[in-house]
Every structure is written in structure tokens, then in C-alpha cells.
Design an enzyme around this catalytic site. Structure first.
Site, PDB file in Angstrom:
ATOM      1  N   ASP A  13       3.510   1.502  -1.348  1.00 33.50           N
ATOM      2  CA  ASP A  13       3.137   2.439  -0.269  1.00 33.50           C
ATOM      3  C   ASP A  13       3.983   3.730  -1.063  1.00 33.50           C
ATOM      4  O   ASP A  13       4.357   4.673  -0.116  1.00 33.50           O
ATOM      5  CB  ASP A  13       3.872   2.326   1.089  1.00 33.50           C
ATOM      6  CG  ASP A  13       3.123   1.214   1.949  1.00 33.50           C
ATOM      7  OD1 ASP A  13       1.986   1.000   1.540  1.00 33.50           O
ATOM      8  OD2 ASP A  13       3.855   0.490   2.309  1.00 33.50           O
ATOM      9  N   HIS A  41      -4.298   1.996   0.065  1.00 33.46           N
ATOM     10  CA  HIS A  41      -4.210   3.231  -0.561  1.00 33.46           C
ATOM     11  C   HIS A  41      -4.989   4.367   0.260  1.00 33.46           C
ATOM     12  O   HIS A  41      -5.841   4.629   0.236  1.00 33.46           O
ATOM     13  CB  HIS A  41      -4.896   3.198  -2.101  1.00 33.46           C
ATOM     14  CG  HIS A  41      -3.966   2.147  -2.928  1.00 33.46           C
ATOM     15  ND1 HIS A  41      -4.465   1.668  -4.145  1.00 33.46           N
ATOM     16  CD2 HIS A  41      -2.944   1.281  -2.732  1.00 33.46           C
ATOM     17  CE1 HIS A  41      -3.617   0.894  -4.530  1.00 33.46           C
ATOM     18  NE2 HIS A  41      -2.759   0.523  -3.776  1.00 33.46           N
TER      19      HIS A  41
HETATM   20  P1  GDP Z   1      -0.071   3.693  -1.731  1.00 26.95           P
HETATM   21  O1  GDP Z   1      -0.351   2.356  -1.066  1.00 26.95           O
HETATM   22  O2  GDP Z   1       0.717   3.653  -2.742  1.00 26.95           O
HETATM   23  O3  GDP Z   1      -1.500   4.191  -2.342  1.00 26.95           O
HETATM   24  O4  GDP Z   1       0.599   4.614  -0.607  1.00 26.95           O
HETATM   25  P2  GDP Z   1       0.097   4.579   1.069  1.00 26.95           P
HETATM   26  O5  GDP Z   1      -1.190   5.324   1.087  1.00 26.95           O
HETATM   27  O6  GDP Z   1       0.304   3.438   1.753  1.00 26.95           O
HETATM   28  O7  GDP Z   1       1.361   5.629   1.465  1.00 26.95           O
HETATM   29  C1  GDP Z   1       1.353   7.131   1.093  1.00 26.95           C
HETATM   30  C2  GDP Z   1       0.937   7.758   2.621  1.00 26.95           C
HETATM   31  O8  GDP Z   1       1.634   9.002   2.281  1.00 26.95           O
HETATM   32  C3  GDP Z   1      -0.295   8.221   2.594  1.00 26.95           C
HETATM   33  O9  GDP Z   1      -0.338   8.341   4.021  1.00 26.95           O
HETATM   34  C4  GDP Z   1      -0.589   9.445   2.117  1.00 26.95           C
HETATM   35  O10 GDP Z   1      -1.556  10.483   2.495  1.00 26.95           O
HETATM   36  C5  GDP Z   1       0.875   9.974   2.106  1.00 26.95           C
HETATM   37  N1  GDP Z   1       1.259  11.077   1.002  1.00 26.95           N
HETATM   38  C6  GDP Z   1       1.104  10.837  -0.458  1.00 26.95           C
HETATM   39  N2  GDP Z   1       1.738  11.877  -1.060  1.00 26.95           N
HETATM   40  C7  GDP Z   1       2.201  12.657  -0.078  1.00 26.95           C
HETATM   41  C8  GDP Z   1       2.923  13.808  -0.046  1.00 26.95           C
HETATM   42  O11 GDP Z   1       3.490  14.237  -1.410  1.00 26.95           O
HETATM   43  N3  GDP Z   1       3.227  14.246   0.896  1.00 26.95           N
HETATM   44  C9  GDP Z   1       3.172  13.974   2.116  1.00 26.95           C
HETATM   45  N4  GDP Z   1       3.543  14.532   3.228  1.00 26.95           N
HETATM   46  N5  GDP Z   1       2.458  12.628   2.293  1.00 26.95           N
HETATM   47  C10 GDP Z   1       2.060  12.047   1.090  1.00 26.95           C
END
Ligand code: GDP
Length: 425
Positions: A13, A41
Site C-alpha cells: 500500500d 493498486h
Molecule cells: P499500492 O497497492 O501500493 O498501489 O497502494 P494503494 O493503492 O493501496 O494505496 C495508496 C493510496 O494512496 C491510494 O488511495 C492512492 O490514491 C493514494 N495516494 C498515492 N499517492 C498519494 C499521494 O502522494 N498523496 C495522497 N494524498 N494520496 C496518495
């Protein structure tokens, strides 16, 4: 662009999906090389907000070929549902931009069922599984009790193979869990409804990638979860059942000879962890709730509140070492904007001594965090697009982290949208 792997450094995440989506502007292929529908993701772009579970995060870029490698847990049922959801928002998905390795093993419905039955059996000792069948699937793959996607092109051979697989599945269902066995009719219907419809996507993706590399095409390898969930190097037994580290990418991609020029490790500006297991830097109470709310830390797949804590330098350094990361994408820096002082876990204390070495998993729950504080910036940074746009305190925080983890922070994201990113040279 050269070939690049995008991997998680911590517990998952970290924001890998949005980094892959961002970097696909410059690439030809995106390959998911491990894991299954337990991924979440999140990608936000002009087409909307998507939680991708199995589909590679390159599906939104016209011209990018997306591959599900042989290392993934291929759940045809969930994949078809996901394709429908993504297509319903106007995204094109067809056999020319989505390809499934003929060597990917099939996750059957009984794997999901066994996952749930096993978590129920474990009761208060459960692992906190997402119940997507990942652990039963990978164990069946290892003992050769599933089939390869490409067998669908050989129906007579597949039927014989499936008879013995079904016998095994039913022995487990009835013998261990006292559950109702699955009939051959049920299995045939499932094949008709879910496996046959993905036939058009299945091909020899290994030869495709080999040719792509020969033609100097650029390839992104996309991982799921993070270093600390790696089956061999993570916080066993609270790991996933696959290898999440970049060393597995060549195997799980379908082309063992794939070249990896760069490994971008994704690190969140604070820590989160889903499910059970030790989480040394965990915050509790109001402080935790505030951070969880600020970061929207609820699971993309399950909606479960994520456990939260400050950035954990000890775990992050270990994660970077396991991934052999060449640079870092530092995400969600904007989330910390409300803090006057930013806590950072720099060391662990174990049996009276202080260490920055990540301990053996069995003693992790006997460790406590050593916290230092950095100065907060207390203003909105979500519009920053260049390093110079950041307030000095935010720059200081990034530089302090970079020095402690000893790896270059190349990307800083300050919002979930595609362009909310700063690239540092
Ligand atoms: P992944 O599984 O590694 O792709 O990560 P997730 O999607 O589970 O979690 C990342 C969350 O953080 C998602 O809801 C993204 O939209 C959000 N997100 C990613 N980068 C940023 C950021 O720089 N700032 C904010 N506020 N949210 C972000």
C-alpha cells in the site's frame, strides 16, 4: 526509457499503482510478476478512480501492452469482473493490450473457499488474510495441484488433469474442513463461465518479452505488496505466499533473461500495515486516528482500517536492501502537512539495546520504536510540482529521510492524481 521494476519497500500500500501509472507515459510493456487479486493498486486519472487487483497498472495508457506473468495467481473469475468494471468506465481492454502468460497457474474457486475456512479454523490466531485464496493457491502450485492457463488450448488433456486436481481439492475440503465437496459439473460450469472467456488473452508472453527486449522496448515490472511481506525475506509467517522482491521479477515475468536497469522502491512518508503480525512503529489512539483519516488509510480490497505509524527507518532500510533499490519514490508527503512535528522511528529498542538492524521476525514483537521528531511545514503542499515549490521544512524532511535510508529519493508525490508528483534529478 530503460527497463524498470517498481516494488514496495514496506508492508504494501505504498502507492505503487500510481507510480506505475505515472511512469507508463514512457514505456511499452507493463508486467505483473507475482501476487493475485489481493492487491489493491489505486490509480486516479482522467478516466476516474480505479482499484486494480489483478490488472497491471498500465491498462490506462493507449499503446502499452499489459502482461500477467506466470508468477501471478491467475483468478479468472475476479479478472473477468475487474475487466468489466474497468471497461465500464471507458477504458479499452482487449487481447492486443492485455496478455496472460500460458504458464500462469489457475486459482480455482476452492482456493478462496479454503482461505476462508482456514482463517475461520485459526480464529484468534488468524493471519488476517484477504481471503482471495492466495495461500492455498501458491501451496497448490508448489505441490503441482493446479493447471497452467495454456492447458485450456488442450481440452482433452486438461479434462484428465482436472479430474485428479478436483480429487485432491475435495480430499482437502472434506478431510480437513469437513466442507461440501465440489462436483465435476460445478467445475465444468466454472470453466465455461470464467476460464474459457479469457482464452483470447492467453499466449506465450515469454517470447513476446524476449522479442520486446531485443527490439529495445521498455518494460516496467510491477510488484504487489512490499519487501516485508516477501515469503522468504519478510516478517514470516505474516507474509504473503509469494516473493514480492525484485529478484523474483525475471522468474515471474515469463522471461527469465529480462534485464532490469533500475529498481524504484516505493516508500510512503509514514507507515501502514494491513492485517495481523508485528508492527513495531504502530501508533494508537487519537494520534493514529488522525493520521489514518488524513491518509485515507482503508484497504482498497477489503475496506479494513489500516494500522498506521510514523516512517520506520529500520524497516525501510531493510526493505531497500532486500529490493536492491536504485532509487525511491516517496509518496503521500502531503498527508503529513497537518503535523506540527513529524515523528520518525529511527531505531528499535530490543532487550535494553538500541539497534538499526531489522531483527529476526520471531522477536519483532519484543521490540519498541525509538522516535525522533522533525519539524513540520503546516501548509498545503499538494500543488507543488517542482522541488523548489516545497517549503524548506518539507525539503528538510525528505533530505533527512534520504540520508538515513541511504538511497536517492527521485520522485516525491504530493497527491493521488497522476500529475501530483515532483521529479528530482
Ligand atoms: P499500492 O497497492 O501500493 O498501489 O497502494 P494503494 O493503492 O493501496 O494505496 C495508496 C493510496 O494512496 C491510494 O488511495 C492512492 O490514491 C493514494 N495516494 C498515492 N499517492 C498519494 C499521494 O502522494 N498523496 C495522497 N494524498 N494520496 C496518495
Amino acid at each position: 526509457m530503460s527497463n524498470c521494476a517498481i516494488v514496495g519497500i514496506n508492508w504494501g500500500d505504498e502507492g505503487k499503482g500510481r507510480i506505475v501509472d505515472y511512469l507508463t507515459s514512457n514505456c511499452d510493456y507493463v508486467v505483473r510478476f507475482q501476487g493475485g487479486g489481493n492487491a489493491g493498486h489505486t490509480v486516479i486519472n482522467e478516466k476516474g478512480k480505479f482499484a486494480l487487483h489483478l490488472l497491471p497498472s498500465g491498462v490506462f495508457r493507449p499503446g502499452v501492452v499489459n502482461i500477467l506473468g506466470n508468477g501471478v495467481a491467475l483468478d479468472p473469475e475476479n479478472l473477468l469482473n475487474e475487466i468489466d468494471i474497468v471497461k465500464s468506465k471507458g477504458v479499452y481492454i482487449g487481447p492486443d493490450n492485455l496478455k496472460i502468460s500460458d504458464r500462469a497457474s489457475i486459482l480455482f474457486p476452492w482456493h478462496r473457499l479454503m482461505d476462508e475456512l482456514e482463517e475461520n479454523r485459526l480464529a484468534d490466531k488468524k493471519y488476517g488474510s484477504t481471503k482471495q485464496g492466495i495461500a492455498p493457491f501458491y501451496s497448490d502450485k508448489s505441490i503441482k495441484k493446479t493447471i497452467l492457463a495454456g492447458e485450456v488450448f488442450y481440452p482433452d488433456e486438461m479434462e484428465k488433469h482436472l479430474d485428479s486436481i478436483l480429487e485432491w481439492a475435495n480430499l482437502k475440503l472434506t478431510g480437513i474442513y469437513n466442507a461440501v465437496p465440489i462436483t465435476k459439473d460445478q467445475l465444468n460450469r466454472w470453466i465455461e463461465n470464467y476460464l474459457n472467456p479469457i482464452k483470447g488473452y492467453i499466449c506465450n508472453t515469454g517470447s513476446l518479452l524476449k522479442t520486446a527486449q531485443q527490439n529495445n522496448k521498455s518494460i516496467i515490472l510491477e510488484a504487489q505488496l512490499g519487501s516485508l511481506r516477501d515469503l522468504d525475506y519478510g516478517i514470516y509467517p505474516y507474509t504473503t505466499s509469494a516473493n514480492t522482491i525484485v529478484s523474483y521479477a525475471p522468474i515471474g515475468s515469463g522471461f527469465p533473461g529480462i534485464r532490469i536497469d533500475e529498481t524504484v522502491g516505493v516508500v510512503k512518508a509514514y507507515s501502514t500495515c494491513v492485517g495481523e503480525g508485528p508492527f513495531v512503529c504502530e501508533m494508537t489512539g487519537d494520534e493514529a486516528e488522525k493520521l489514518r483519516q488524513a491518509g485515507g488509510e482503508y484497504g482498497a480490497k477489503t475496506g479494513r482500517p489500516r494500522r498506521v505509524g510514523p516512517l520506520d527507518i529500520v524497516a525501510t532500510k531493510y526493505g531497500i536492501e532486500m529490493q536492491n533499490a536504485t532509487s525511491i519514490a516517496f509518496t503521500k508527503l502531503d498527508v503529513l502537512s497537518y503535523m506540527e512535528e513529524i515523528p520518525v522511528c529511527t531505531h528499535y529498542s530490543y532487550k535494553g539495546s538500541v539497534t538499526d538492524e531489522f531483527p529476526f521476525p520471531a522477536v519483532l514483537d519484543q521490540c519498541s520504536p525509538v522516535i525522533e521528531y522533525a519539524k513540520g511545514w503546516n501548509c498545503d503542499i499538494s500543488k507543488a510540482r517542482k522541488w523548489e515549490d516545497l517549503p524548506q521544512e518539507a525539503k528538510d524532511y525528505v533530505i533527512m529521510v534520504e540520508n538515513k535510508i541511504n538511497c536517492h529519493i527521485k520522485y516525491i508525490s504530493v497527491g493521488p492524481e497522476r500529475d501530483s508528483i515532483i521529479t528530482r534529478i
